[in-house]
Design an enzyme around this catalytic site. Structure first.
Site, mmCIF file in Angstrom:
data_model
loop_
_atom_site.group_PDB
_atom_site.id
_atom_site.type_symbol
_atom_site.label_atom_id
_atom_site.label_comp_id
_atom_site.label_asym_id
_atom_site.label_seq_id
_atom_site.Cartn_x
_atom_site.Cartn_y
_atom_site.Cartn_z
ATOM 1 N N ASN A 418 -62.077 -24.530 58.218
ATOM 2 C CA ASN A 418 -61.130 -23.472 57.881
ATOM 3 C C ASN A 418 -60.142 -23.217 59.007
ATOM 4 O O ASN A 418 -60.545 -22.973 60.146
ATOM 5 C CB ASN A 418 -61.920 -22.184 57.615
ATOM 6 C CG ASN A 418 -61.041 -21.014 57.246
ATOM 7 O OD1 ASN A 418 -60.485 -20.999 56.151
ATOM 8 N ND2 ASN A 418 -60.905 -20.041 58.127
ATOM 9 N N GLU A 419 -58.899 -23.277 58.685
ATOM 10 C CA GLU A 419 -57.743 -22.927 59.507
ATOM 11 C C GLU A 419 -57.906 -23.111 61.023
ATOM 12 O O GLU A 419 -57.945 -22.141 61.782
ATOM 13 C CB GLU A 419 -57.209 -21.534 59.194
ATOM 14 C CG GLU A 419 -58.096 -20.368 59.130
ATOM 15 C CD GLU A 419 -57.306 -19.090 58.756
ATOM 16 O OE1 GLU A 419 -57.371 -18.155 59.546
ATOM 17 O OE2 GLU A 419 -56.649 -19.041 57.693
ATOM 18 N N ASN A 470 -54.534 -21.103 53.087
ATOM 19 C CA ASN A 470 -54.778 -19.661 53.162
ATOM 20 C C ASN A 470 -53.426 -18.981 53.286
ATOM 21 O O ASN A 470 -52.750 -19.130 54.308
ATOM 22 C CB ASN A 470 -55.646 -19.326 54.375
ATOM 23 C CG ASN A 470 -57.025 -19.977 54.299
ATOM 24 O OD1 ASN A 470 -57.440 -20.441 53.240
ATOM 25 N ND2 ASN A 470 -57.740 -20.006 55.413
ATOM 26 N N TYR A 476 -49.744 -10.247 55.210
ATOM 27 C CA TYR A 476 -49.414 -10.461 56.622
ATOM 28 C C TYR A 476 -47.936 -10.765 56.826
ATOM 29 O O TYR A 476 -47.404 -10.554 57.892
ATOM 30 C CB TYR A 476 -50.239 -11.611 57.202
ATOM 31 C CG TYR A 476 -51.709 -11.295 57.359
ATOM 32 C CD1 TYR A 476 -52.120 -10.173 58.070
ATOM 33 C CD2 TYR A 476 -52.681 -12.114 56.810
ATOM 34 C CE1 TYR A 476 -53.471 -9.883 58.222
ATOM 35 C CE2 TYR A 476 -54.027 -11.836 56.962
ATOM 36 C CZ TYR A 476 -54.423 -10.713 57.671
ATOM 37 O OH TYR A 476 -55.744 -10.424 57.821
ATOM 38 N N TRP A 555 -59.251 -13.818 48.431
ATOM 39 C CA TRP A 555 -59.962 -13.331 49.614
ATOM 40 C C TRP A 555 -60.078 -11.832 49.454
ATOM 41 O O TRP A 555 -59.073 -11.156 49.524
ATOM 42 C CB TRP A 555 -59.214 -13.689 50.910
ATOM 43 C CG TRP A 555 -60.079 -13.396 52.109
ATOM 44 C CD1 TRP A 555 -60.023 -12.291 52.903
ATOM 45 C CD2 TRP A 555 -61.149 -14.203 52.612
ATOM 46 N NE1 TRP A 555 -60.990 -12.363 53.871
ATOM 47 C CE2 TRP A 555 -61.700 -13.522 53.710
ATOM 48 C CE3 TRP A 555 -61.712 -15.426 52.217
ATOM 49 C CZ2 TRP A 555 -62.780 -14.026 54.432
ATOM 50 C CZ3 TRP A 555 -62.771 -15.926 52.936
ATOM 51 C CH2 TRP A 555 -63.298 -15.225 54.037
HETATM 52 C C1 GCB Z 1 -58.216 -15.961 56.909
HETATM 53 C C2 GCB Z 1 -59.570 -16.377 57.348
HETATM 54 C C3 GCB Z 1 -60.627 -15.362 56.987
HETATM 55 C C4 GCB Z 1 -60.123 -13.969 57.263
HETATM 56 C C5 GCB Z 1 -58.910 -13.725 56.402
HETATM 57 C C6 GCB Z 1 -58.296 -12.334 56.631
HETATM 58 O O1 GCB Z 1 -57.319 -16.756 56.795
HETATM 59 O O2 GCB Z 1 -59.918 -17.641 56.896
HETATM 60 O O3 GCB Z 1 -61.787 -15.639 57.708
HETATM 61 O O4 GCB Z 1 -61.092 -12.997 57.036
HETATM 62 O O5 GCB Z 1 -57.925 -14.672 56.673
HETATM 63 O O6 GCB Z 1 -58.764 -11.366 56.078
HETATM 64 O O7 GCB Z 1 -57.328 -12.263 57.392
#
Ligand code: GCB
Length: 681
Positions: A418-419, A470, A476, A555
């Site tokens: 992941n990222e 993501n 953001y 998410w």
């Molecule tokens: C992401 C991550 C994750 C974070 C999420 C966030 O890109 O992979 O672990 O919790 O963003 O909430 O910013």
């Protein structure tokens, strides 16, 4: 020998495989003494641990410092919760039988585990999320044995993940077992897996060809002839295919045996509508192992998208973090895991991405049973360490992930990580190693990678078979709809690459109500629930119109603890969940997806918590999967509205005091109470 006795002995011998006692698995969850901190002499069998705390497993020593939230003043800093060593001790009373082997089985412990039996080291495991076993036979004595286990969740450079937006809950936070098997058994030391790999090779209406590879271990001092019986049972327990192989296994050796079986008129594992499960049973001597089998095909390609059993399959997905609860951290019960799966099931998910590490075994079992597709990944998150030791550890965790979950039909994608946020140090060798590990162990499933932060077509994103991104447009950065333009551009740039969304989401507090919401600042206190709803309404409309995206994983399913967070209504919680961390409240956005994804009739009035209202004239917004919805205000019928794209709205005028609003679709009604007063003070 008299004929009768001979006959009896023969009957007994023939009956043995059926009458065989399966390998034994005894829970070691009870009667532990626990101490937070290091005690150099704690592995000594004569050490007195009477003053330690009596506990039962599952247990984490971060239940109260990380699970309940950190220290707001310390904000982003690490060190908000305890990361260090702790000790667990208990007695083990066993009468070892000659020829038997004894194993400790940990279903997961974070982060480094070292076990001692009667003062003798019996094994060490580096990594917080997979099952592992230690063979303790040679250290075991008859009667009382003392087991001492040191668990340490200190951040170390050679164990993935190095960091992430989550807590590393330390401790024996999953089940621990004592497994007893015969000297000859299906291998227990195959990366913590069952030692069995069942693969569906071809499927027609008439038959399915299943290839089964089993690893047979001879832990005795002499070479032995071995007979392995492989049986496929249908869901009612009836044998539908069987084969036997015989061969010789040298002393202290593991030998794979392979067999092909045919299931006539197979019933398919067809996702949520029909998750039919067979069982594969391996018997050798008195040792028996079973693994699940779902007869299915799963493919993803640019031309056809996602096909389950050759048919297009809609991927409605959410991310789940490790199951975790307020005040308990990751030390959750099976019932709590089932509850999580049930809540997601009711929302209508057809897929879950298990971020960012291997999850509890029960999650995979539940997904098999419910027909939910799983994308599951190695714990490579944010950064890498350039050392060979780090790469080796990441590879080891990938091997464990695959060996342990290979037979789950729900698992359709292996994730590499992941990222990774930086090309310094160069993460490509680690990603390449993970990709080749996955391919060497499993050619039937594609690999994926969740990318962000570097260019969309950075080499980091090109190791896996497919790639997901993501993207948090409207949270953001950017605006809600920007995700469509961005996706179209990536699709145009990488036309031959399967792409998807591995994360999109927005934070929300059920205590923060603002109808209609203004743009939210992610790092700020104010996270109104309505902003999250608006985010998901807009993002989902854009994403669902782009069938070239193989996945759109929200998410995240549940609010979860993260030391990094200092925002929303309390610190140390990532509040992008569709459901609160205590699982008590499903936020409005949850119902938006339920309206879109579930076939079960539903109707939901949004903003139920937004009371008292600040103005008399308000809009009622309802999510539903019905064609039309009827509204009642204080017992008076209002207009029936058609539901357009899972939403209907009414403008209403509240009276002073309490107002009851009811929305009805068919025989389902939702009700809210909003109060209003124009008197100030
Ligand atoms: C992401 C991550 C994750 C974070 C999420 C966030 O890109 O992979 O672990 O919790 O963003 O909430 O910013």
């Amino acid at each position: 020998m008299p004929k009768l006795l001979l006959g009896l002995l023969l009957t007994l011998a023939l009956a043995l495989p059926n009458a065989a006692i399966a390998r034994e698995k005894a829970s070691l969850n009870a009667a532990w003494m626990f101490h937070k901190g290091d005690v150099p002499t704690a592995s000594d069998p004569n050490f007195q641990a009477d003053t330690w705390q009596a506990i039962e497993l599952p247990h984490t020593y971060n239940a109260s410092d990380a699970g309940a939230g950190g220290d707001k003043a310390r904000g982003e800093e690490e060190g908000v919760y305890y990361r260090g060593p702790a000790w667990y001790r208990r007695d083990l009373t066993v009468t070892p039988q000659p020829g038997k082997r004894y194993f400790l089985q940990f279903e997961g412990a974070a982060l480094i585990t070292e076990a001692y039996l009667n003062g003798k080291s019996v094994g060490r495991h580096d990594g917080g999320y997979a099952t592992f076993r230690f063979d303790i036979t040679d250290a075991l004595k008859s009667g009382r044995n003392v087991l001492a286990v040191k668990v340490d969740n200190t951040r170390v450079n050679h164990i993935a993940p190095l960091t992430g937006d989550f807590n590393v809950f330390g401790g024996l936070y999953r089940n621990v077992w004592l497994v007893t098997a015969d000297g000859i058994h299906v291998d227990l030391m195959d990366h913590g897996g069952p030692g069995v790999y069942a693969t569906t090779k071809t499927i027609t209406n008439a038959s399915a060809d299943i290839h089964v590879k089993s690893l047979i271990r001879n832990d005795t001092a002499t070479s032995a002839p071995v007979k392995v019986r492989t049986t496929i049972l249908d869901a009612s327990g009836k044998t539908v295919a069987q084969s036997t192989t015989t061969f010789t296994v040298a002393a202290n050796t593991t030998v794979p045996t392979e067999t092909n079986l045919t299931v006539k008129k197979p019933r398919l594992w067809a996702g949520r509508s029909a998750p039919y499960l067979y069982t594969v049973k391996i018997e050798t001597g008195s040792d028996t192992v079973t693994v699940p089998l779902g007869v299915r095909t799963f493919t993803i390609d640019v031309k056809n998208g996602v096909l389950l059993n050759g048919k297009p399959y809609a991927v409605y997905g959410a991310n789940m973090q490790q199951p975790g609860r307020y005040g308990k951290g990751t030390a959750v019960s099976d019932a709590e895991i089932d509850e999580d799966m049930q809540i997601m099931d009711e929302m209508g998910v057809t897929a879950l991405r298990l971020a960012h590490m291997q999850h509890h075994p029960r999650v995979y079992e539940e997904a098999d049973r419910r027909g939910i597709l799983i994308s599951t990944e190695a714990p490579l998150v944010d950064f890498i360490d350039a050392s060979d030791a780090f790469k080796a550890n990441a590879v080891q965790q990938m091997q464990e992930l695959i060996a342990q979950n290979y037979n789950h039909p729900s698992v359709v994608v292996w994730g590499l990580g992941n990222e990774i946020r930086s090309n310094d140090p160069d993460p490509n060798p680690v990603l390449a190693a993970l990709q080749s590990t996955a391919k060497a162990m499993d050619t039937s499933r594609p690999t994926a990678y969740a990318h962000c932060c570097l260019a969309d077509d950075d080499p980091v994103a090109l190791h896996s078979d497919i790639v997901s991104y993501n993207k948090y447009f409207g949270w953001y950065w950017g605006e809600f709809e920007d995700i469509g333009k961005w996706a179209d551009e990536v699709h145009a740039k990488l036309p031959n690459r399967v792409i998807g969304i591995s994360e999109y989401g927005a934070g929300a507090s059920i205590l923060h109500q603002e109808d209609l919401p203004k743009r939210t600042v992610p790092q700020a206190y104010w996270h109104p629930e309505q902003y999250q709803s608006a985010y998901h309404e807009a993002n989902w409309k854009v994403l669902k119109a782009r069938p070239y995206l193989w996945s759109n994983f929200i998410w995240v399913a549940f609010d979860f603890p993260s030391f990094r967070r200092n925002e929303g209504d309390r610190p140390a919680i990532n509040d992008k969940g569709l459901v609160t961390e205590d699982r008590k409240v499903r936020k409005d956005a949850y119902y938006w997806y339920q309206a879109n994804w579930s076939d079960k009739p539903m109707v939901h009035i949004t903003s139920s918590r937004d009371t008292p209202k600040r103005v008399r004239k308000v809009t009622v917004k309802v999510y539903s999967n019905a064609a039309e919805v009827r509204l009642r205000l204080n017992g008076v019928d209002l207009a029936v509205q058609p539901v357009v794209d899972h939403m209907a709205t009414w403008k209403i005028e509240l009276k002073d005091g309490d107002n009851v609003i009811e929305a009805t679709a068919g025989d389902i009604t939702d009700q809210v109470m909003w109060s209003y007063t124009d008197k100030i003070g």
